[in-house]
Design an enzyme around this catalytic site. Structure first.
Site, PDB file in Angstrom:
ATOM      1  N   SER A 240      21.548  -8.602  15.976  1.00 49.84           N
ATOM      2  CA  SER A 240      20.292  -8.136  16.596  1.00 49.84           C
ATOM      3  C   SER A 240      20.612  -6.859  17.365  1.00 49.84           C
ATOM      4  CB  SER A 240      19.724  -9.223  17.510  1.00 49.84           C
ATOM      5  OG  SER A 240      20.739  -9.757  18.342  1.00 49.84           O
TER       6      SER A 240
ATOM      7  N   ASP B  67       5.301  -0.217  15.690  1.00 54.71           N
ATOM      8  CA  ASP B  67       6.757  -0.053  15.558  1.00 54.71           C
ATOM      9  C   ASP B  67       7.145   1.116  14.663  1.00 54.71           C
ATOM     10  OD1 ASP B  67       6.973  -2.348  17.067  1.00 54.71           O
ATOM     11  OD2 ASP B  67       8.227  -3.432  15.641  1.00 54.71           O
TER      12      ASP B  67
ATOM     13  N   ILE C 178      16.278  -9.906  21.304  1.00 54.98           N
ATOM     14  CA  ILE C 178      16.395 -10.967  20.291  1.00 54.98           C
ATOM     15  C   ILE C 178      17.660 -11.789  20.535  1.00 54.98           C
ATOM     16  CG2 ILE C 178      16.729 -11.459  17.825  1.00 54.98           C
ATOM     17  CD1 ILE C 178      14.963  -9.073  17.190  1.00 54.98           C
TER      18      ILE C 178
ATOM     19  N   GLY D 299       0.853  -1.193   0.000  1.00 52.46           N
ATOM     20  CA  GLY D 299       0.000   0.000   0.000  1.00 52.46           C
ATOM     21  C   GLY D 299       0.884   1.237   0.000  1.00 52.46           C
TER      22      GLY D 299
ATOM     23  N   GLY E  39      18.755  -3.908  17.137  1.00 51.83           N
ATOM     24  CA  GLY E  39      17.617  -2.989  17.083  1.00 51.83           C
ATOM     25  C   GLY E  39      16.953  -3.009  15.717  1.00 51.83           C
TER      26      GLY E  39
ATOM     27  N   HIS F  36      -3.087 -20.351  46.934  1.00 48.95           N
ATOM     28  CA  HIS F  36      -1.926 -21.094  47.429  1.00 48.95           C
ATOM     29  C   HIS F  36      -2.006 -22.539  46.967  1.00 48.95           C
ATOM     30  CE1 HIS F  36       1.325 -22.362  50.035  1.00 48.95           C
ATOM     31  NE2 HIS F  36       0.584 -23.410  50.376  1.00 48.95           N
TER      32      HIS F  36
HETATM   33  P1  FAD Z   1       4.667  -5.409  12.141  1.00 48.42           P
HETATM   34  O1  FAD Z   1       4.319  -6.580  12.945  1.00 48.42           O
HETATM   35  O2  FAD Z   1       6.078  -5.258  11.693  1.00 48.42           O
HETATM   36  O3  FAD Z   1       3.705  -5.453  10.889  1.00 48.42           O
HETATM   37  C1  FAD Z   1       3.805  -4.540   9.850  1.00 48.42           C
HETATM   38  C2  FAD Z   1       3.246  -5.161   8.597  1.00 48.42           C
HETATM   39  O4  FAD Z   1       3.141  -4.154   7.594  1.00 48.42           O
HETATM   40  C3  FAD Z   1       4.119  -6.254   8.001  1.00 48.42           C
HETATM   41  O5  FAD Z   1       3.327  -7.361   7.686  1.00 48.42           O
HETATM   42  C4  FAD Z   1       4.682  -5.637   6.727  1.00 48.42           C
HETATM   43  O6  FAD Z   1       4.888  -6.563   5.691  1.00 48.42           O
HETATM   44  C5  FAD Z   1       3.552  -4.692   6.357  1.00 48.42           C
HETATM   45  N1  FAD Z   1       3.952  -3.567   5.516  1.00 48.42           N
HETATM   46  C6  FAD Z   1       4.987  -2.714   5.678  1.00 48.42           C
HETATM   47  N2  FAD Z   1       4.948  -1.745   4.724  1.00 48.42           N
HETATM   48  C7  FAD Z   1       3.867  -2.029   3.950  1.00 48.42           C
HETATM   49  C8  FAD Z   1       3.285  -1.400   2.822  1.00 48.42           C
HETATM   50  N3  FAD Z   1       3.776  -0.270   2.316  1.00 48.42           N
HETATM   51  N4  FAD Z   1       2.194  -1.966   2.286  1.00 48.42           N
HETATM   52  C9  FAD Z   1       1.645  -3.095   2.800  1.00 48.42           C
HETATM   53  N5  FAD Z   1       2.158  -3.729   3.862  1.00 48.42           N
HETATM   54  C10 FAD Z   1       3.238  -3.186   4.429  1.00 48.42           C
HETATM   55  N6  FAD Z   1       6.950  -8.161  20.769  1.00 48.42           N
HETATM   56  C11 FAD Z   1       6.287  -8.568  21.850  1.00 48.42           C
HETATM   57  O7  FAD Z   1       5.456  -7.809  22.384  1.00 48.42           O
HETATM   58  N7  FAD Z   1       6.476  -9.805  22.390  1.00 48.42           N
HETATM   59  C12 FAD Z   1       7.372 -10.667  21.853  1.00 48.42           C
HETATM   60  O8  FAD Z   1       7.532 -11.778  22.361  1.00 48.42           O
HETATM   61  C13 FAD Z   1       8.109 -10.261  20.717  1.00 48.42           C
HETATM   62  N8  FAD Z   1       9.000 -11.084  20.158  1.00 48.42           N
HETATM   63  C14 FAD Z   1       9.678 -10.674  19.052  1.00 48.42           C
HETATM   64  C15 FAD Z   1      10.623 -11.539  18.511  1.00 48.42           C
HETATM   65  C16 FAD Z   1      11.343 -11.157  17.405  1.00 48.42           C
HETATM   66  C17 FAD Z   1      12.363 -12.097  16.818  1.00 48.42           C
HETATM   67  C18 FAD Z   1      11.087  -9.883  16.796  1.00 48.42           C
HETATM   68  C19 FAD Z   1      11.824  -9.463  15.558  1.00 48.42           C
HETATM   69  C20 FAD Z   1      10.148  -9.028  17.330  1.00 48.42           C
HETATM   70  C21 FAD Z   1       9.445  -9.409  18.474  1.00 48.42           C
HETATM   71  N9  FAD Z   1       8.514  -8.568  19.072  1.00 48.42           N
HETATM   72  C22 FAD Z   1       7.853  -8.972  20.187  1.00 48.42           C
HETATM   73  C23 FAD Z   1       8.216  -7.245  18.524  1.00 48.42           C
HETATM   74  C24 FAD Z   1       6.926  -7.299  17.685  1.00 48.42           C
HETATM   75  O9  FAD Z   1       7.067  -8.260  16.675  1.00 48.42           O
HETATM   76  C25 FAD Z   1       6.626  -5.939  17.096  1.00 48.42           C
HETATM   77  O10 FAD Z   1       6.639  -4.958  18.101  1.00 48.42           O
HETATM   78  C26 FAD Z   1       5.267  -5.953  16.422  1.00 48.42           C
HETATM   79  O11 FAD Z   1       5.223  -6.902  15.394  1.00 48.42           O
HETATM   80  C27 FAD Z   1       4.941  -4.582  15.857  1.00 48.42           C
HETATM   81  O12 FAD Z   1       3.701  -4.621  15.252  1.00 48.42           O
HETATM   82  P2  FAD Z   1       3.322  -3.646  14.055  1.00 48.42           P
HETATM   83  O13 FAD Z   1       1.924  -3.960  13.708  1.00 48.42           O
HETATM   84  O14 FAD Z   1       3.680  -2.268  14.411  1.00 48.42           O
HETATM   85  O15 FAD Z   1       4.309  -4.038  12.873  1.00 48.42           O
HETATM   86  P1  NAI Z   2      17.367  -4.376  21.333  1.00 49.72           P
HETATM   87  O1  NAI Z   2      17.202  -2.921  21.220  1.00 49.72           O
HETATM   88  O2  NAI Z   2      16.580  -5.141  22.313  1.00 49.72           O
HETATM   89  O3  NAI Z   2      18.895  -4.714  21.632  1.00 49.72           O
HETATM   90  C1  NAI Z   2      19.913  -4.313  20.773  1.00 49.72           C
HETATM   91  C2  NAI Z   2      21.231  -4.449  21.501  1.00 49.72           C
HETATM   92  O4  NAI Z   2      22.257  -4.305  20.563  1.00 49.72           O
HETATM   93  C3  NAI Z   2      21.421  -3.364  22.561  1.00 49.72           C
HETATM   94  O5  NAI Z   2      21.837  -3.953  23.764  1.00 49.72           O
HETATM   95  C4  NAI Z   2      22.475  -2.459  21.946  1.00 49.72           C
HETATM   96  O6  NAI Z   2      23.292  -1.833  22.905  1.00 49.72           O
HETATM   97  C5  NAI Z   2      23.250  -3.445  21.101  1.00 49.72           C
HETATM   98  N1  NAI Z   2      23.959  -2.844  19.973  1.00 49.72           N
HETATM   99  C6  NAI Z   2      23.538  -1.874  19.141  1.00 49.72           C
HETATM  100  N2  NAI Z   2      24.476  -1.606  18.215  1.00 49.72           N
HETATM  101  C7  NAI Z   2      25.504  -2.449  18.455  1.00 49.72           C
HETATM  102  C8  NAI Z   2      26.760  -2.672  17.825  1.00 49.72           C
HETATM  103  N3  NAI Z   2      27.139  -1.979  16.759  1.00 49.72           N
HETATM  104  N4  NAI Z   2      27.578  -3.614  18.344  1.00 49.72           N
HETATM  105  C9  NAI Z   2      27.207  -4.348  19.433  1.00 49.72           C
HETATM  106  N5  NAI Z   2      26.036  -4.174  20.064  1.00 49.72           N
HETATM  107  C10 NAI Z   2      25.187  -3.246  19.579  1.00 49.72           C
HETATM  108  O7  NAI Z   2      17.152  -4.909  19.846  1.00 49.72           O
HETATM  109  P2  NAI Z   2      16.852  -6.357  19.258  1.00 49.72           P
HETATM  110  O8  NAI Z   2      17.321  -7.426  20.162  1.00 49.72           O
HETATM  111  O9  NAI Z   2      17.337  -6.297  17.866  1.00 49.72           O
HETATM  112  O10 NAI Z   2      15.289  -6.411  19.261  1.00 49.72           O
HETATM  113  C11 NAI Z   2      14.553  -5.387  18.600  1.00 49.72           C
HETATM  114  C12 NAI Z   2      13.272  -5.124  19.300  1.00 49.72           C
HETATM  115  O11 NAI Z   2      12.347  -6.163  19.023  1.00 49.72           O
HETATM  116  C13 NAI Z   2      13.363  -5.106  20.815  1.00 49.72           C
HETATM  117  O12 NAI Z   2      13.827  -3.882  21.306  1.00 49.72           O
HETATM  118  C14 NAI Z   2      11.944  -5.328  21.183  1.00 49.72           C
HETATM  119  O13 NAI Z   2      11.265  -4.110  21.071  1.00 49.72           O
HETATM  120  C15 NAI Z   2      11.466  -6.278  20.117  1.00 49.72           C
HETATM  121  N6  NAI Z   2      11.513  -7.644  20.647  1.00 49.72           N
HETATM  122  C16 NAI Z   2      10.719  -7.946  21.719  1.00 49.72           C
HETATM  123  C17 NAI Z   2      10.729  -9.209  22.264  1.00 49.72           C
HETATM  124  C18 NAI Z   2       9.895  -9.476  23.448  1.00 49.72           C
HETATM  125  O14 NAI Z   2       9.042  -8.672  23.765  1.00 49.72           O
HETATM  126  N7  NAI Z   2      10.087 -10.599  24.139  1.00 49.72           N
HETATM  127  C19 NAI Z   2      11.550 -10.288  21.705  1.00 49.72           C
HETATM  128  C20 NAI Z   2      12.380  -9.843  20.610  1.00 49.72           C
HETATM  129  C21 NAI Z   2      12.328  -8.576  20.105  1.00 49.72           C
END
Ligand code: FAD
Ligand code: NAI
Length: 475
Positions: A279, A322, A194, A122, A281, A454
């Site tokens: 990983s 996000d 991550i 979109g 950010g 409990h």
């Molecule tokens: P997204 O989930 O990223 O969805 C955005 C969607 O928009 C995607 O499907 C993309 O393809 C689509 N899109 C983008 N641009 C366009 C376009 N122009 N047209 C059409 N479609 C488009 N968060 C938690 O709370 N708990 C967790 O346990 C957790 N685990 C995670 C583990 C990993 C490995 C990662 C990477 C993230 C994790 N997160 C977790 C973070 C979580 O996934 C995100 O915060 C969440 O998905 C954000 O939701 P969103 O709807 O903003 O975006």
């Molecule tokens: P993060 O922000 O959690 O961690 C990134 C880490 O990388 C930080 O500690 C930072 O200091 C370090 N870093 C940055 N640049 C660097 C470099 N050049 N060299 C070495 N270290 C460096 O980001 P991450 O793990 O990629 O996850 C992204 C986001 O996805 C999270 O912040 C979270 O919002 C979401 N997420 C949430 C989960 C959950 O809720 N359980 C699980 C996984 C992801």
């Protein structure tokens, strides 16, 4: 001729699909566009969370934890097994099936709520008379128009310029969830959420895992006492975590990846691994939106600029999840999606970013809500702290998992709960009580006076609340 809707949602992750469903519940004619493709090229709604984030990572964490329990902890319960092996291909297939259930679930919910789904990208085409035209291109093509548009395009993994993802050796979260066999040596750059979750999965399956972190402090966003305990436990489990490093040249060769770095002492060091997860950010997804066509304002990181209520600079255009400021968490995206749909309907949706819970699904789990002790000190707040160890909790002993503690931080003059920090079993579930208490502006005494079942782990939260007033009963 464009198809007309009341609300167009771009992006079908947790922010977008929930906004679409809530808007439809409120009586609007809603379209939701998403470009994610499954392996067969079909639609895969659910975004990062469903496809390469929350859901698949938790599936692998569960499988690998079962494996670890079978190998190391069943014997404590008197259960003997033969040799325990892991079929990684089967584990990945199960994870893919869980993802598909969630993709299908969203398509079902759209049907149920009469949300029209478009599979494609979109992008803004034009704006006239208070309405926006959004073009769909890709698997489907269409021109849609609406007066209200919700941008929910999410985020993608940030790359190191010196080490672009090839998803074979240098992996983003996507590749990290698809490694075909446990690598012998796994490197992780970034000890954030991550890095710790995926590092734990592959360590449990036998990889020797080294995590390189730029910051001198471990898990700087968590409460210091929790971060300190976590570092001790993860190190004992076998994760090698090096803090305060500076990453240098990264070479991606046939045999694996070589990472040159400077360690905290300033010495040159080298890490040789089979696979490297980067990983460090995530960055907002706004490249495909054609924001310029309508003058949608982005900040210098590429995030959509919004106010506290997710309003952009354009009337009728909102952004959630996000792609905007705030924590990158699925539940935060969902809450914003609901609030925006309700505001479009003239209601008063509200999200309090101060009480969004965080969970890290390692073992032990880490969860918190509200402010940390170091934040309270920096803010000059007078506070009281109460802590209770799972070691003194009957249910934790029965489960055989007594690591960690619950810590409650309360305002000294009023006793209002300002933060709750948990490291230990089922912290992800326990934190809900704390978030609810904070939403109701409860005092520590309120939790202390509530009858908790409990034996349950939740009694530790009650005891930590009692500890604020120095009157724990079981410790
Ligand atoms: P997204 O989930 O990223 O969805 C955005 C969607 O928009 C995607 O499907 C993309 O393809 C689509 N899109 C983008 N641009 C366009 C376009 N122009 N047209 C059409 N479609 C488009 N968060 C938690 O709370 N708990 C967790 O346990 C957790 N685990 C995670 C583990 C990993 C490995 C990662 C990477 C993230 C994790 N997160 C977790 C973070 C979580 O996934 C995100 O915060 C969440 O998905 C954000 O939701 P969103 O709807 O903003 O975006
Ligand atoms: P993060 O922000 O959690 O961690 C990134 C880490 O990388 C930080 O500690 C930072 O200091 C370090 N870093 C940055 N640049 C660097 C470099 N050049 N060299 C070495 N270290 C460096 O980001 P991450 O793990 O990629 O996850 C992204 C986001 O996805 C999270 O912040 C979270 O919002 C979401 N997420 C949430 C989960 C959950 O809720 N359980 C699980 C996984 C992801």
């Amino acid at each position: 001729m464009s198809q007309s809707f009341d609300v167009i949602v771009i992006g079908c992750g947790p922010g977008g699909y929930i906004a679409a469903i809530r808007a439809a519940q409120l009586g609007f004619k809603v379209a939701c566009i998403d470009e994610w493709k499954n392996a067969a090229g079909g639609p895969a709604p659910g975004g990062t969370c469903t496809n390469v984030g929350c859901i698949p990572s938790k599936a692998l964490l569960q499988s690998s934890e079962h494996f670890e329990h079978a190998r190391h902890h069943f014997a404590d319960h008197g259960i003997s097994t033969g040799e325990v092996t892991m079929d990684v291909t089967k584990m990945l297939a199960r994870k893919d099936a869980v993802v598909k259930q969630n993709n299908d679930g969203i398509l079902y919910l759209f049907k149920k709520n009469k949300v029209t789904f478009f599979h494609g990208r979109g992008s803004f085409a034009s704006a006239a008379d208070g309405a926006y035209v959004v073009k769909v291109t890709g698997a489907q093509t269409a021109d849609l128009s609406a007066k209200q548009v919700v941008v929910a395009t999410g985020s993608s993994a940030r790359q190191l310029p010196a080490a672009p993802f090839d998803e074979m050796n240098i992996l983003s979260n996507d590749g990290a969830l698809r490694v075909g066999a446990a690598p012998t040596k796994l490197g992780v750059i970034g000890s954030g959420v991550i890095g710790l979750e995926m590092g734990s999965v592959w360590r449990r399956l036998g990889a020797e895992v080294t995590v390189l972190e730029a910051m001198p402090t471990f898990l700087a966003a968590a409460d210091e006492s929790v971060a300190k305990e976590a570092l001790k436990i993860f190190t004992k489990q076998g994760l090698k975590i090096e803090l305060g490093v500076k990453i240098g040249e990264i070479t991606n060769g046939k045999k694996g990846v070589s990472v040159a770095y400077t360690n905290a002492k300033g010495e040159a060091a080298q890490l040789e691994v089979d696979k490297l997860i980067v990983s460090i950010g995530r960055v907002p997804n706004t490249q495909g939106l054609n924001a310029e066509a309508v003058g949608l304002k982005l900040d210098d990181r590429g995030a959509v600029v919004v106010d506290d209520e997710c309003r952009t600079n354009l009337p009728g255009v909102w952004a959630v999840g996000d792609v905007v400021r705030g924590p990158m968490l699925a539940h935060k995206a969902e809450e914003e999606g609901v609030a925006v749909a309700e505001r479009i309907a003239g209601q008063h949706g509200h999200v309090d970013l101060g009480i969004v819970p965080w969970v890290i699904y390692t073992s032990p789990e880490i969860a918190w809500v509200g402010r940390t002790e170091q934040q309270l000190k920096a803010d000059g707040v007078a506070y009281k702290a109460g802590q209770f160890p799972f070691l003194a909790n009957g249910r934790a002993r029965a489960l055989g998992d007594t690591t960690g503690f619950v810590k409650v931080l309360a305002d000294a003059p009023t006793d209002e709960i300002l933060g709750v920090h948990i490291i230990g079993p089922m912290a992800s579930e326990l934190i809900a009580e704390a978030a609810m208490a904070m939403a109701f502006k409860a005092s520590a005494e309120d939790i202390a006076r509530i009858c908790h079942a409990h034996p349950s782990l939740s009694e530790s939260t009650k005891e930590a609340a009692l500890a604020v007033d120095k009157r724990t009963l079981n410790f």
